[in-house]
Structure formats: C-alpha cells, structure tokens
Enzyme design. Structure first.
Site, mmCIF file in Angstrom:
data_model
loop_
_atom_site.group_PDB
_atom_site.id
_atom_site.type_symbol
_atom_site.label_atom_id
_atom_site.label_comp_id
_atom_site.label_asym_id
_atom_site.label_seq_id
_atom_site.Cartn_x
_atom_site.Cartn_y
_atom_site.Cartn_z
ATOM 1 N N HIS A 221 51.047 57.758 -14.534
ATOM 2 C CA HIS A 221 51.105 58.083 -13.001
ATOM 3 C C HIS A 221 52.380 58.512 -12.948
ATOM 4 O O HIS A 221 52.540 59.824 -13.453
ATOM 5 C CB HIS A 221 50.989 56.781 -12.363
ATOM 6 C CG HIS A 221 50.897 56.618 -10.588
ATOM 7 N ND1 HIS A 221 50.695 57.824 -10.102
ATOM 8 C CD2 HIS A 221 50.830 55.765 -9.928
ATOM 9 C CE1 HIS A 221 50.727 57.392 -8.874
ATOM 10 N NE2 HIS A 221 50.732 56.130 -8.702
ATOM 11 N N LYS A 254 47.036 62.733 -25.310
ATOM 12 C CA LYS A 254 47.155 63.259 -23.874
ATOM 13 C C LYS A 254 48.373 63.883 -23.706
ATOM 14 O O LYS A 254 49.689 63.628 -24.206
ATOM 15 C CB LYS A 254 47.123 62.256 -22.999
ATOM 16 C CG LYS A 254 45.637 61.353 -22.515
ATOM 17 C CD LYS A 254 45.453 61.695 -21.119
ATOM 18 C CE LYS A 254 44.027 61.313 -20.962
ATOM 19 N NZ LYS A 254 43.731 60.276 -20.060
ATOM 20 N N ILE A 255 48.376 65.118 -22.923
ATOM 21 C CA ILE A 255 49.585 66.023 -22.717
ATOM 22 C C ILE A 255 50.226 65.734 -21.313
ATOM 23 O O ILE A 255 49.306 65.721 -20.319
ATOM 24 C CB ILE A 255 49.301 67.460 -22.824
ATOM 25 C CG1 ILE A 255 48.271 67.881 -23.968
ATOM 26 C CG2 ILE A 255 50.578 68.299 -22.641
ATOM 27 C CD1 ILE A 255 49.135 68.011 -25.504
ATOM 28 N N MET A 256 51.258 65.114 -21.101
ATOM 29 C CA MET A 256 51.578 64.655 -19.831
ATOM 30 C C MET A 256 51.999 65.867 -18.841
ATOM 31 O O MET A 256 52.269 66.712 -19.410
ATOM 32 C CB MET A 256 52.882 63.626 -20.180
ATOM 33 C CG MET A 256 52.501 62.592 -20.914
ATOM 34 S SD MET A 256 51.328 61.659 -19.964
ATOM 35 C CE MET A 256 50.504 60.761 -21.347
ATOM 36 N N GLY A 257 51.413 65.554 -17.609
ATOM 37 C CA GLY A 257 51.804 66.761 -16.628
ATOM 38 C C GLY A 257 50.629 67.360 -16.407
ATOM 39 O O GLY A 257 50.653 68.434 -15.673
ATOM 40 N N HIS A 260 44.055 65.638 -13.492
ATOM 41 C CA HIS A 260 44.213 64.985 -12.441
ATOM 42 C C HIS A 260 42.812 64.159 -12.142
ATOM 43 O O HIS A 260 41.896 64.707 -12.187
ATOM 44 C CB HIS A 260 44.476 65.620 -11.045
ATOM 45 C CG HIS A 260 45.176 64.840 -10.078
ATOM 46 N ND1 HIS A 260 44.334 64.427 -8.915
ATOM 47 C CD2 HIS A 260 46.322 64.518 -9.648
ATOM 48 C CE1 HIS A 260 45.090 63.656 -8.270
ATOM 49 N NE2 HIS A 260 46.181 63.819 -8.550
ATOM 50 N N ASP A 311 53.550 66.974 -11.772
ATOM 51 C CA ASP A 311 54.780 66.378 -12.273
ATOM 52 C C ASP A 311 55.157 67.752 -13.653
ATOM 53 O O ASP A 311 56.474 67.605 -13.634
ATOM 54 C CB ASP A 311 54.299 65.293 -13.208
ATOM 55 C CG ASP A 311 54.112 64.067 -12.523
ATOM 56 O OD1 ASP A 311 54.838 63.602 -11.508
ATOM 57 O OD2 ASP A 311 53.091 63.434 -12.480
ATOM 58 N N ARG A 336 57.956 58.732 -2.613
ATOM 59 C CA ARG A 336 56.734 58.109 -2.372
ATOM 60 C C ARG A 336 56.782 56.602 -1.674
ATOM 61 O O ARG A 336 55.765 56.339 -0.732
ATOM 62 C CB ARG A 336 56.131 57.818 -3.660
ATOM 63 C CG ARG A 336 54.682 57.235 -3.467
ATOM 64 C CD ARG A 336 53.559 58.257 -2.723
ATOM 65 N NE ARG A 336 53.544 59.570 -3.131
ATOM 66 C CZ ARG A 336 52.732 59.628 -4.228
ATOM 67 N NH1 ARG A 336 51.730 59.025 -4.736
ATOM 68 N NH2 ARG A 336 52.572 60.998 -4.660
ATOM 69 N N ARG A 355 39.366 42.536 -1.898
ATOM 70 C CA ARG A 355 38.914 41.607 -2.754
ATOM 71 C C ARG A 355 37.477 42.216 -3.306
ATOM 72 O O ARG A 355 36.700 41.649 -2.862
ATOM 73 C CB ARG A 355 38.651 40.310 -2.235
ATOM 74 C CG ARG A 355 39.077 39.217 -3.222
ATOM 75 C CD ARG A 355 37.817 39.174 -4.411
ATOM 76 N NE ARG A 355 37.672 38.039 -5.136
ATOM 77 C CZ ARG A 355 37.065 38.184 -6.292
ATOM 78 N NH1 ARG A 355 36.478 39.250 -6.696
ATOM 79 N NH2 ARG A 355 36.762 37.028 -7.045
HETATM 80 N N1 COA Z 1 45.690 65.959 -22.014
HETATM 81 C C1 COA Z 1 44.589 66.189 -22.800
HETATM 82 N N2 COA Z 1 43.432 65.910 -22.372
HETATM 83 C C2 COA Z 1 43.123 65.388 -21.246
HETATM 84 C C3 COA Z 1 44.102 65.280 -20.183
HETATM 85 C C4 COA Z 1 45.602 65.416 -20.680
HETATM 86 N N3 COA Z 1 46.449 65.550 -19.846
HETATM 87 N N4 COA Z 1 43.897 64.779 -19.016
HETATM 88 C C5 COA Z 1 42.550 64.721 -19.232
HETATM 89 N N5 COA Z 1 42.094 65.010 -20.469
HETATM 90 C C6 COA Z 1 40.767 64.856 -21.040
HETATM 91 C C7 COA Z 1 40.565 63.681 -21.336
HETATM 92 O O1 COA Z 1 40.801 63.310 -22.721
HETATM 93 C C8 COA Z 1 39.165 63.315 -21.166
HETATM 94 O O2 COA Z 1 38.312 63.943 -22.436
HETATM 95 P P1 COA Z 1 37.040 63.433 -22.745
HETATM 96 O O3 COA Z 1 36.068 63.701 -21.521
HETATM 97 O O4 COA Z 1 36.636 64.209 -23.878
HETATM 98 O O5 COA Z 1 37.111 61.834 -22.971
HETATM 99 C C9 COA Z 1 38.726 64.326 -19.927
HETATM 100 O O6 COA Z 1 39.966 65.213 -19.813
HETATM 101 C C10 COA Z 1 38.817 63.542 -18.638
HETATM 102 O O7 COA Z 1 39.994 62.824 -18.663
HETATM 103 P P2 COA Z 1 40.187 61.353 -17.851
HETATM 104 O O8 COA Z 1 41.412 60.659 -18.622
HETATM 105 O O9 COA Z 1 38.986 60.693 -18.089
HETATM 106 O O10 COA Z 1 40.475 61.662 -16.603
HETATM 107 P P3 COA Z 1 41.006 60.838 -15.382
HETATM 108 O O11 COA Z 1 40.536 61.245 -14.171
HETATM 109 O O12 COA Z 1 40.603 59.265 -15.635
HETATM 110 O O13 COA Z 1 42.555 60.772 -15.544
HETATM 111 C C11 COA Z 1 44.842 61.494 -15.562
HETATM 112 C C12 COA Z 1 43.328 61.530 -15.005
HETATM 113 C C13 COA Z 1 45.832 62.072 -14.643
HETATM 114 C C14 COA Z 1 45.104 60.114 -15.938
HETATM 115 C C15 COA Z 1 44.867 62.270 -16.846
HETATM 116 O O14 COA Z 1 44.268 63.666 -16.480
HETATM 117 C C16 COA Z 1 45.939 62.104 -17.620
HETATM 118 O O15 COA Z 1 46.154 61.193 -18.281
HETATM 119 N N6 COA Z 1 46.939 62.957 -17.409
HETATM 120 C C17 COA Z 1 48.268 62.964 -18.230
HETATM 121 C C18 COA Z 1 49.098 62.046 -17.254
HETATM 122 C C19 COA Z 1 49.700 62.766 -16.161
HETATM 123 O O16 COA Z 1 50.069 64.013 -16.102
HETATM 124 N N7 COA Z 1 49.703 61.917 -15.028
HETATM 125 C C20 COA Z 1 50.337 62.352 -13.732
HETATM 126 C C21 COA Z 1 49.014 62.321 -12.787
HETATM 127 S S1 COA Z 1 49.657 63.330 -11.187
#
Ligand code: COA
Length: 374
Positions: A221, A254-257, A260, A311, A336, A355
């Site tokens: 997040h 996972k690559i941060m940033g 969505h 981000d 926020r 709930r």
């Molecule tokens: N880097 C690499 N792969 C990613 C990714 C990332 N940042 N975000 C999504 N994916 C891939 C997942 O591995 C997944 O692949 P799969 O279907 O082969 O398993 C697919 O894309 C869907 O991802 P998922 O994690 O199920 O999406 P989600 O909707 O549950 O999660 C986030 C959304 C934002 C949590 C996710 O994209 C993430 O972890 N991003 C990085 C953290 C981040 O930047 N957070 C800030 C959000 S504003």
C-alpha cells in the site's frame, strides 16, 4: 485463472458501501474527488482547498479558505507531553510507527469527547502531523529540538520548513502541494476501509486514523514509494535498471510502484507527478534518477503491461527535493488523513457495523480429545 482470483480474494470487484467522496477508475482521468477531476484539482487548487472539499463536499470561497487556513495554523504546535513521547522513540524506529504513536498519543491528550468534535479532531491531526513527523526526525537524527510553528502559510511549505529549517522555493512549495492533493483520497482502498470498519463500531476518530496508519504502512500500500526509491537507487543507469528488473521478474519478485488493484492501464496520478519529477530533474541538473525511472516504466510496460502507480515517480520527486526516503510514507499520511477522516464522518452519517461473513474451509465438526489422550 489463479485460485486467488477464483475465490474472490481481496474482495476485488465487490462494492462494500456507498460514498460521495471519490470515484476510482470510473470517470474523467480516472480519479475524482466530490466530482472534481484530480488533474483539475492538481492544476487549479491547493491542498487546503482539497481538504475543505473532502470535509464539506464543496470547494471553499476565498473567505472560507482564509478562515480554514487560519484555524489550521493555530493548531500546528504539539503539546509538551507529545514532544516528550516523540523524544523517546529511537532513531531506527519505523517512521510510520512514529506517526501511529503520535496520532494515538494525541488522542489521549485531546480525545474526541463526542462526535460533535469530529471536525476539530480531523483538523488537529491535519495541522499536527507535519510536526509529529519532523520533530521526531530532527530530534532523533540531528539532535535538534525544532520549533513546531513556522511562518509558512501552506501545510506543505510548513512541512518542508520544519524539515530543513529554511523556507522552501516556490517550486518546491507547489510540488509538495500537488503531491498532497494526489494522495488525499482514493475511495475504499485498504487503509480507508480500515478507518471505516473502525468507525462502524462507533469508535473515536483517533482510533480510526491510527488503524489506517497501520494499514498504510505495508509495502503493498503506502510503503511502495519508499520501496521504489530503494530499488531505483540500486540502478546506475537506464540499461542497468532494465537488466536488474529482468532478473527480478525472472525471480517472480514484485516491483514496487507498479500495478494497481483497480486501474488496469494507467494511474491518473502518475502522469501528474511524473511531470513534476521531470521539472525537478531539470532544476537539479542531474537527471539520472528521472532517466532511470523512465527506463523502469518503459521496461515494465514492454515486459508485463504493468504501469507506474502514484508511488513510483513520487520516489524521484521527493528525492529531488531532498526529502529523506524514510519520510516518504509519513507524507502520504499527512495527506490521506483528509480522505480517512472524511470517510469516518461519512460512515457515521449512515452507520451499520461492518461485519462481512467468511466461507469456511476448515475441519469438519469434531470433538475435543482430553489432553492426556492426544
Ligand atoms: N510487479 C510484478 N508483478 C506484478 C506487480 C508488480 N508490481 N503487480 C502485479 N503483478 C502481477 C502479479 O504477480 C500477478 O501475476 P499472476 O497473475 O501471474 O499471479 C498479476 O500481476 C496480478 O497481480 P495481483 O497482485 O493479483 O494484483 P492485485 O490487484 O492483487 O494487487 C497491487 C495490486 C497494487 C497490490 C500489486 O500490483 C502490487 O503488489 N504492486 C506493487 C506494490 C505497490 O506498488 N503498491 C502501491 C499500490 S498504489
């Protein structure tokens, strides 16, 4: 399709209530606050106007804005007891833990005695958060006990002056203001939902916000801007970035940033903050951080069709302004808070305790075997 998606994990795609505050992925550029497009607000409003909008449903006129800013100005200083608590928190504490403690402790000193005080509590937190973050930071890192009151008129400028001890440039004032606008509200995201669940039990504002801070802390997040910065700083050049990211993807990291939960092709906040990152790079003269960030963006789109969320370019933007990485997510809190508090107030206007139910996947019914027979 993965098990995660089949089982509806993460409540993805399900509506969990109504709101008048925000739409995500529905109209305009993709993000609206009370009907205004976030890009319009970022171009034509200030953060204090956006805070007023979220709390009142309408943008202020100039008299209302002056009154509101004056109220916030008066609420900036921290009580002595809170300063003493902040002084006890070690240098290596996680800054989000500092924010959580600061919020919670202020709730002990100035409790929201009843819901008629909700706006006062929200304003107090809005005015005090920049000082909570920087008082702890400057004391624990530089051994300086800062004055928590500055002459800066905007909250963003106030934060930068508390941090650096000098008045920010006009450009930096504007950039932090835009950043605070972009982070202010985002519908039923995880931290806001936490705040609403807490509010639905008729708990107090400080508890709702403290819980939301804890939720925002995680790298999936709000913590993503810090994690993105740490990653970008490991890359020497755009080509190095692409090589290393290829390895990360091969390792299923996972690559941060990036990515969505709601947006599918782009995050409307990215284009705005990216432009500011580019401007700050030009101002700085060394554009390498921006160039590397652009290479990351291109690589992730080409390889995975994943796009930068709010981000990613916040990382280089804040870095160009000299903001320490560990304060990135606390700045998100300072912004926020407005969305969280507005949602708490909205929840209270038409409340029913939140709930949901769960699908049970555990053992069949069974009897307890006495302990000496197990
Ligand atoms: N880097 C690499 N792969 C990613 C990714 C990332 N940042 N975000 C999504 N994916 C891939 C997942 O591995 C997944 O692949 P799969 O279907 O082969 O398993 C697919 O894309 C869907 O991802 P998922 O994690 O199920 O999406 P989600 O909707 O549950 O999660 C986030 C959304 C934002 C949590 C996710 O994209 C993430 O972890 N991003 C990085 C953290 C981040 O930047 N957070 C800030 C959000 S504003």
């Amino acid at each position: 399709m993965s098990d995660k998606k089949l089982s509806g994990a993460g409540l993805r795609g399900q509506s969990a209530g109504e709101t008048t505050l925000c739409t995500v992925g529905k109209s305009g550029s993709g993000l609206t606050y009370c009907g205004y497009d976030v890009s319009d607000l970022a171009d034509n409003a200030t953060f204090e106007e956006v805070a007023f909008l979220l709390f009142n449903g309408e943008l202020p006129n100039s008299a209302q804005l002056s009154t509101y800013k004056a109220q916030l100005f008066e609420m900036r200083d921290l009580p002595k007891a809170l300063k003493e608590v902040l002084k006890l928190i070690p240098k290596d504490a996680h800054p989000m833990d500092v924010m959580r403690t600061g919020c919670s402790f202020l709730g002990n000193l100035e409790p929201e005695s009843d819901f008629s005080m909700q706006q006062v509590a929200a304003n107090r937190l809005l005015a005090a958060f920049p000082a909570i973050m920087t008082f702890w930071y400057r004391y624990s890192h530089d051994n300086v006990e800062i004055d928590c009151v500055t002459d800066e008129q905007s909250l963003g400028g106030h934060f930068l002056k508390l941090l650096n001890g000098t008045s920010p440039s006009e450009q930096h004032r504007r950039v932090i203001d835009v950043s605070l606008i972009l982070y202010a509200e985002h519908e039923f995201n995880a931290s806001t939902f936490t705040a609403r669940v807490c509010a639905s039990t008729l708990s107090d504002m400080y508890s709702c916000i403290t819980g939301a801070i804890g939720t925002l802390r995680g790298p999936l997040h709000g913590g993503a801007n810090e994690a993105a910065m740490d990653m970008i700083l490991k890359f020497d050049s755009p080509s190095h970035a692409k090589e290393e990211m290829a390895k990360m993807l091969a390792n299923k990291e996972k690559i941060m940033g990036f990515g969505h939960a709601i947006y599918s092709t782009s995050d409307p906040r990215n284009v705005i903050i990216k432009q500011w990152s580019q401007k700050l790079a030009a101002e700085n003269g060394d554009t390498s951080l921006y160039d590397i960030s652009v290479a990351c963006e291109e690589f992730m789109w080409d390889e995975k069709k994943l796009f930068c969320n709010a981000d990613f370019f916040h990382a280089s933007t804040y870095n160009y302004m000299g903001i320490p990485t560990k304060l990135f997510t606390p700045i998100f809190v300072c912004s926020r808070l407005t969305g969280w508090a507005a949602h708490v107030m909205e929840q209270r206007t038409n409340n029913r305790i939140i709930r949901p139910s769960a699908d049970y996947t555990g053992s069949e019914p069974r009897k307890v075997t006495p302990i000496n027979e197990r």
